[in-house]
Design an enzyme around this catalytic site. Structure first.
Site, PDB file in Angstrom:
ATOM      1  CE  LYS A 141       2.208  -0.012  12.739  1.00  0.00           C
ATOM      2  NZ  LYS A 141       0.865   0.208  12.643  1.00  0.00           N
TER       3      LYS A 141
ATOM      4  CG  ASN B 264       4.222   1.151   9.675  1.00  0.00           C
ATOM      5  OD1 ASN B 264       3.268   0.674   8.690  1.00  0.00           O
ATOM      6  ND2 ASN B 264       3.835   2.464  10.328  1.00  0.00           N
TER       7      ASN B 264
ATOM      8  CG  ASN C 137       3.027   4.293   1.990  1.00  0.00           C
ATOM      9  OD1 ASN C 137       3.526   3.919   1.125  1.00  0.00           O
ATOM     10  ND2 ASN C 137       2.173   3.471   2.406  1.00  0.00           N
ATOM     11  CB  THR C 138       3.965  10.472   4.860  1.00  0.00           C
ATOM     12  OG1 THR C 138       2.577  10.225   4.918  1.00  0.00           O
ATOM     13  CG2 THR C 138       3.916  12.136   4.997  1.00  0.00           C
TER      14      THR C 138
ATOM     15  CG  ASN D 182      -0.236   0.666   2.442  1.00  0.00           C
ATOM     16  OD1 ASN D 182      -0.354   2.150   2.476  1.00  0.00           O
ATOM     17  ND2 ASN D 182       0.185   0.093   3.343  1.00  0.00           N
TER      18      ASN D 182
ATOM     19  CG  PHE E  58      -0.661   9.213   7.004  1.00  0.00           C
ATOM     20  CD1 PHE E  58      -0.452   8.017   7.074  1.00  0.00           C
ATOM     21  CD2 PHE E  58       0.088   9.954   7.555  1.00  0.00           C
ATOM     22  CE1 PHE E  58       0.345   7.643   8.069  1.00  0.00           C
ATOM     23  CE2 PHE E  58       1.242   9.604   8.388  1.00  0.00           C
ATOM     24  CZ  PHE E  58       1.238   8.579   8.676  1.00  0.00           C
TER      25      PHE E  58
ATOM     26  CB  SER F  58       3.549   5.502   7.345  1.00  0.00           C
ATOM     27  OG  SER F  58       3.017   5.396   5.875  1.00  0.00           O
TER      28      SER F  58
END
Length: 346
Positions: free
Chosen positions: A218, A247, A182-183, A116, A120, A180
């Site tokens: 996390k 994560n 993805n940011t 993925n 967010f 994460s």
């Protein structure tokens, strides 16, 4: 029924479309009187021996739903009927954001994995807080918070404080998400200096509350042992309540899916079975390094009761499901709890 009927149908759709179909279907289904009780009778395992008291909270059982599944707390009441001991919502940001461009969610069925790069996507802290205040169930809720994409790292602290204050009365514990992939730039906040400053300031805000709440961190599975040593030191120094390990990973090692298919998917965090071993290694290392003084919630590649027990044996106090829930279905929750009871030494 899930594996034989529901899963094959859902897997005919794109992952994100299947996710929305699932949410809509559950919302409609649970409007029927008595359905909640039926689901509880099928999936929930109620036994006092499953209770775990961790960072001052008594969990009815140690199996939770990981963040990322119900980002906006849209169906926590429905999920509470599936036997989860707790549900983590988010990641929630101060301002609503659409997330990254679609497609951004991909299945790797050969590996029982998910990639993925959602970014967010969520309705923002006010919408989530309002929804949580209206919920009917009393299932324990974790609030996973993060910064908005447009917020530069030097101003990230303000985003975390805003989300923390807005959700404070609606959740039972908090999770600071700096891991994460993805940011853009977010993982830079895992570096010792920025992370220590962020967590210290957040704890100052927390300690000003009449009854402070547990805050957890996390972390990514891609950290080196030296970086994990830093994490233990930071958690101890800032007096955080625990760690969530782990994560998603940016690694693509060991996949059986065709390399061309994986490369075509591109960027994103990988979750599921390929993460099983690494996440357990991280849990074991953290518990040993901290002499068991820091509670760890284990997540990553739990697709069977055996996987769950391995996390607990490694020292995890609680565990969470995500990809395993997608591939194995809701019966996995009860199966894990039953296996824990059969191995009651935990």
């Amino acid at each position: 029924m899930y594996k034989l009927l529901i899963k094959p149908i859902l897997f005919c759709f794109t992952p994100e479309r299947a996710h929305h179909i699932t949410f809509t279907g559950l919302k409609i289904l649970f409007k029927i009187p008595g359905v909640s009780s039926i689901f509880r009778s099928i999936y929930a395992v109620q036994d006092k021996r499953l209770e775990r008291t961790v960072f001052g909270i008594t969990f009815p059982n140690p199996v939770g739903l990981a963040a990322g599944f119900d980002k906006d707390a849209k169906i926590v009441d429905e999920f509470s009927s599936l036997g989860f001991g707790f549900i983590e919502i988010g990641t929630v940001t101060p301002v609503p954001q659409a997330g990254n461009d679609k497609p951004r969610l991909f299945r790797l069925p050969e590996d029982k994995a998910i990639i993925n790069r959602m970014g967010f996507n969520n309705g923002g802290m006010k919408e989530v807080a309002a929804r949580l205040r209206k919920r009917k169930s009393r299932v324990l809720i974790g609030g996973n918070i993060g910064k908005n994409k447009v917020t530069p790292n030097e101003e990230a602290l303000n985003d975390y404080i805003k989300a923390f204050n807005e959700l404070f009365d609606c959740v039972d514990y908090f999770v600071v998400n700096v891991s994460s992939p993805n940011t853009p730039g977010l993982r830079a906040l895992q570096e010792k200096g920025p992370l220590t400053e962020l967590l210290n300031r957040l704890q100052e805000v927390n300690n000003q509350k009449s009854v402070p709440k547990p805050i957890l961190l996390k972390i990514a599975p891609d950290l080196t042992n030296e970086q994990l040593d830093d994490i233990v030191e930071i958690i101890t120094e800032t007096k955080l309540s625990g760690i969530i390990a782990t994560n998603t990973t940016i690694s693509r090692d060991g996949l059986t899916t065709e390399k061309e298919k994986v490369e075509k998917i591109g960027m994103g965090g990988l979750s599921g079975k390929p993460l099983t071993v690494r996440s357990t290694e991280v849990i074991r290392y953290l518990v040993k390094k901290s002499n068991g003084s820091i509670p760890v919630i284990g997540v990553g590649g739990i697709h069977s009761p055996k996987d769950a027990l391995e996390k607990l044996e490694a020292g995890a106090s609680l565990i969470q499901l995500y990809s395993g829930f997608i591939y194995e279905g809701p019966a996995l929750v009860g199966a894990i709890n039953k296996e824990i009871l059969r191995n009651i030494k935990y």
